[in-house]
Write an enzyme that holds these catalytic residues in place. Structure first.
Site, PDB file in Angstrom:
ATOM      1  N   ALA A  38       0.780  -1.229  -0.238  1.00  0.00           N
ATOM      2  CA  ALA A  38       0.047   0.046   0.157  1.00  0.00           C
ATOM      3  C   ALA A  38       0.867   1.282  -0.068  1.00  0.00           C
ATOM      4  CB  ALA A  38      -1.066   0.004   1.352  1.00  0.00           C
ATOM      5  N   HIS A  78       9.274  -5.199   2.683  1.00  0.00           N
ATOM      6  CA  HIS A  78       8.968  -4.933   1.546  1.00  0.00           C
ATOM      7  C   HIS A  78      10.280  -5.120   0.487  1.00  0.00           C
ATOM      8  CE1 HIS A  78       4.878  -2.821   2.701  1.00  0.00           C
ATOM      9  NE2 HIS A  78       5.749  -2.770   3.844  1.00  0.00           N
ATOM     10  N   HIS A 110       6.979  -7.239   9.520  1.00  0.00           N
ATOM     11  CA  HIS A 110       5.882  -7.994   9.168  1.00  0.00           C
ATOM     12  C   HIS A 110       6.199  -9.334   8.428  1.00  0.00           C
ATOM     13  CE1 HIS A 110       5.563  -5.415   5.750  1.00  0.00           C
ATOM     14  NE2 HIS A 110       4.849  -4.561   6.335  1.00  0.00           N
ATOM     15  N   ALA A 163       4.602  -8.513   2.246  1.00  0.00           N
ATOM     16  CA  ALA A 163       5.517  -8.023   1.509  1.00  0.00           C
ATOM     17  C   ALA A 163       6.899  -8.557   1.241  1.00  0.00           C
ATOM     18  CB  ALA A 163       5.707  -6.376   1.794  1.00  0.00           C
ATOM     19  N   ARG A 199      13.161 -24.467  -2.549  1.00  0.00           N
ATOM     20  CA  ARG A 199      14.657 -24.291  -3.163  1.00  0.00           C
ATOM     21  C   ARG A 199      15.155 -22.745  -3.166  1.00  0.00           C
ATOM     22  NH1 ARG A 199      12.257 -28.281  -6.893  1.00  0.00           N
ATOM     23  NH2 ARG A 199      11.443 -26.438  -7.953  1.00  0.00           N
ATOM     24  N   ASP A 206      -3.661 -10.828  13.344  1.00  0.00           N
ATOM     25  CA  ASP A 206      -5.011 -10.509  13.274  1.00  0.00           C
ATOM     26  C   ASP A 206      -6.007 -11.362  12.381  1.00  0.00           C
ATOM     27  OD1 ASP A 206      -3.892  -9.988  10.825  1.00  0.00           O
ATOM     28  OD2 ASP A 206      -5.037  -8.143  10.471  1.00  0.00           O
ATOM     29  N   HIS A 226      -3.601 -10.726   7.930  1.00  0.00           N
ATOM     30  CA  HIS A 226      -2.297 -10.820   7.472  1.00  0.00           C
ATOM     31  C   HIS A 226      -1.668 -11.985   7.114  1.00  0.00           C
ATOM     32  CE1 HIS A 226      -2.876  -6.539   8.129  1.00  0.00           C
ATOM     33  NE2 HIS A 226      -1.720  -6.465   7.475  1.00  0.00           N
ATOM     34  N   ASP A 228       0.688  -3.157  13.667  1.00  0.00           N
ATOM     35  CA  ASP A 228       0.800  -2.389  12.532  1.00  0.00           C
ATOM     36  C   ASP A 228      -0.691  -1.842  12.181  1.00  0.00           C
ATOM     37  OD1 ASP A 228       1.616  -1.964   9.877  1.00  0.00           O
ATOM     38  OD2 ASP A 228       0.708  -3.515   8.905  1.00  0.00           O
ATOM     39  N   LEU A 237      -4.361  -5.020   1.230  1.00  0.00           N
ATOM     40  CA  LEU A 237      -4.490  -4.955   2.400  1.00  0.00           C
ATOM     41  C   LEU A 237      -3.286  -3.896   3.036  1.00  0.00           C
ATOM     42  CD1 LEU A 237      -5.289  -6.634   5.076  1.00  0.00           C
ATOM     43  CD2 LEU A 237      -3.417  -8.004   4.818  1.00  0.00           C
TER      44      LEU A 237
END
Length: 387
Positions: free
Chosen positions: A150, A205, A226, A230, A237, A258, A261, A285, A318
Site C-alpha cells: 500500500a 517490502h 511483518h 510484502a 528451493r 489479526d 495478514h 501494524d 491489505l
C-alpha cells in the site's frame, strides 16, 4: 508513566513472565520493582495488604514497534497544529496496555517525513503521560517497487547513503528502526552506515533472495518487518528473506496476529521454526482509525475501508489493521498457537529485546499487567495492576 505509590506494594503468588514457579514482587514507594523472589523462599510474614494474584500472569505492558497512527491521526500527517492528538494517542495506547511504541512513518514525501520527525523530536524529551515514545520507525521510503504493497510508488527512493542522509536530515537521533529492501543497495554501504548512527535495520517490502538477506544480516541488519507480508513466500528451493531470517540466531521478526495478514496455520509454523519469543515479536501494524469504529477513512491522498478491524485500499490491497497490540496476544491463545506465557512475552519482552531494552526485572518501573486465563470460558483477559 509510573507514579509514586503512597506505600510499598507486595504482589504474591504471581506467574511472572520469564520466571519459573510462583513469585513475589516487591514494589517500592517510587513504583520501582525492588525484588522478584520465589514464593517458596518467602517467609510467612507477608504484609496483610499484599495483592494476591492467585496464580495469574504478571508482565510489563506491551511495546509496539510498528504502529502507523491512532484516533484518526496518521503519524506521517503530524504537524505542530495537531501534535496535541499525539498526546491523546499516548494515553489511549496506555489504556490498551501499551507501555511504549515507535510511531511508524510509512512511505511519503521527504518533506512530510521531516515535518513529522521534527514534531516527534520536540515531544520525546518532554515528560510524557501514557505510553512512552521510544523513537521512530521509518517504514520506507527505501522499498522494492514490486513489494511496495500500500506504499505510494511515487515516493519510493533509491537506497543510497546520500538519499538516506536527505531523508534523515537533522533527525537521525530520533529514528530507532528503519525498514528497507537490502537488494536495492548493491554496494552494501547503507546498512553499516545506519548502524553507525545507532539505527536498527529491519528488512521488509523486499524481493531479497536468501543470499541477499544473509549478506544484509552480516552487514548488521537484525530485524524483519511483518513476516510473510510484502516478501517472497517460503520456497523449498529458495527460502528467501524469511527463510534466512528464521534460521539466523541474531535476527528477530515482527509479525501481525489479526488472522488476516497471515493464516493462523502459518503463524503456528513460524512460531515453531523461530523459537517463539526468542526470534519473534508481535506488532499491531495499526493504522490511524485505531480506536475508531469501522468505516471509510482518509489515508494519505487515498481512502481505506475498515471492516472488522482490517483496513484495505479501494482495490482490495491489505493496508493494515485497527486492532490494538494485545488483541494479538489473545488471538494466539484463542487459536491454540502457543501457551499463555509465550503469547504475553511476544508482545512485552520480545519487542523490548529487539531494540535492546530489558524485560521485567529488578529496578524497573512497575508498569505491570495482570493476565487471567479463564479455563471454563477459554478466555485470556488483562488489566493494569500498577503504573
Amino acid at each position: 508513566m509510573t507514579q509514586a505509590t503512597q506505600n510499598p506494594v507486595d504482589i504474591i503468588n504471581a506467574r511472572v513472565t520469564g520466571y519459573k514457579d510462583l513469585q513475589m514482587l516487591l514494589v517500592d514507594q517510587e513504583g520501582i520493582i525492588e525484588q522478584i523472589l520465589l514464593m517458596d523462599t518467602v517467609g510467612k510474614d507477608i504484609c496483610a495488604s499484599a495483592i494476591d494474584v492467585a496464580g495469574d500472569w504478571i508482565s510489563l505492558g506491551g511495546v509496539d514497534l510498528q504502529i502507523n497512527g491512532a484516533l484518526g491521526l496518521a503519524f506521517p500527517d503530524l504537524t505542530a497544529e495537531n501534535a496535541h492528538v499525539l498526546q491523546k494517542i499516548t494515553q489511549f495506547l496506555w489504556d490498551v496496555g501499551v507501555d511504549g511504541f515507535l510511531p511508524t512513518l510509512v512511505t511519503t514525501s521527504v518533506e512530510n517525513i521531516q515535518r513529522s520527525l521534527a514534531v516527534i523530536a520536540d515531544i520525546i524529551p518532554c515528560k510524557q503521560a501514557g505510553a512512552k515514545i521510544l523513537g521512530v520507525h521509518l517504514e520506507g521510503p527505501f522499498l522494492n517497487y514490486q513489494k511496495r504493497g500500500a506504499h505510494p510508488a511515487e515516493y519510493l527512493l533509491p537506497l543510497t547513503i546520500d538519499e538516506v542522509k536527505r531523508v534523515l536530515g537533522d533527525y537521525a537521533h530520533v529514528v530507532k528502526v528503519i525498514t528497507l529492501a537490502p537488494e536495492l543497495d548493491p554496494t552494501g554501504e547503507v546498512i553499516p552506515y545506519l548502524r553507525s548512527l545507532g539505527i536498527t535495520v529491519s528488512l521488509g517490502h523486499s524481493q531479497a533472495t536468501s543470499a541477499q538477506a544473509q549478506l544484509a544480516f552480516e552487514l548488521g541488519a537484525t530485524m524483519v518487518t511483518h513476516a510473510f507480508n510484502a516478501m517472497p513466500p517460503l520456497h523449498h528451493r529458495e527460502p528467501g528473506l524469511l527463510g534466512a531470517a528464521i534460521t539466523h540466531s541474531d535476527v528477530m521478526c515482527g509479525f501481525i496476529a489479526d488472522g488476516e495478514h497471515v493464516s493462523p496455520t502459518m503463524l503456528q509454523i513460524l512460531l515453531r521454526a523461530s523459537y517463539e519469543e526468542k526470534g519473534l515479536f508481535l506488532v499491531s501494524d495499526a493504522l490511524s482509525p485505531l480506536g475508531l469504529p469501522d468505516g471509510v477513512y482518509p489515508w494519505d491522498s487515498r481512502e481505506i475501508e475498515v471492516k472488522n478491524g482490517t483496513a484495505r485500499l479501494a482495490d482490495g490491497t491489505l493496508s493494515g489493521t485497527t486492532l490494538p497490540l494485545l488483541v494479538g496476544v489473545q488471538n494466539l491463545v484463542k487459536w491454540g498457537i502457543c501457551d499463555v506465557e509465550t503469547a504475553i512475552l511476544l508482545a512485552t519482552d520480545a519487542p523490548r529485546q529487539a531494540i535492546g531494552l530489558s524485560g521485567i526485572a529488578k529496578s524497573q518501573p512497575a508498569n505491570l499487567l495482570r493476565w487471567h486465563w479463564d479455563e471454563a470460558r477459554k478466555e485470556l483477559t488483562w488489566q493494569r495492576l500498577l503504573g
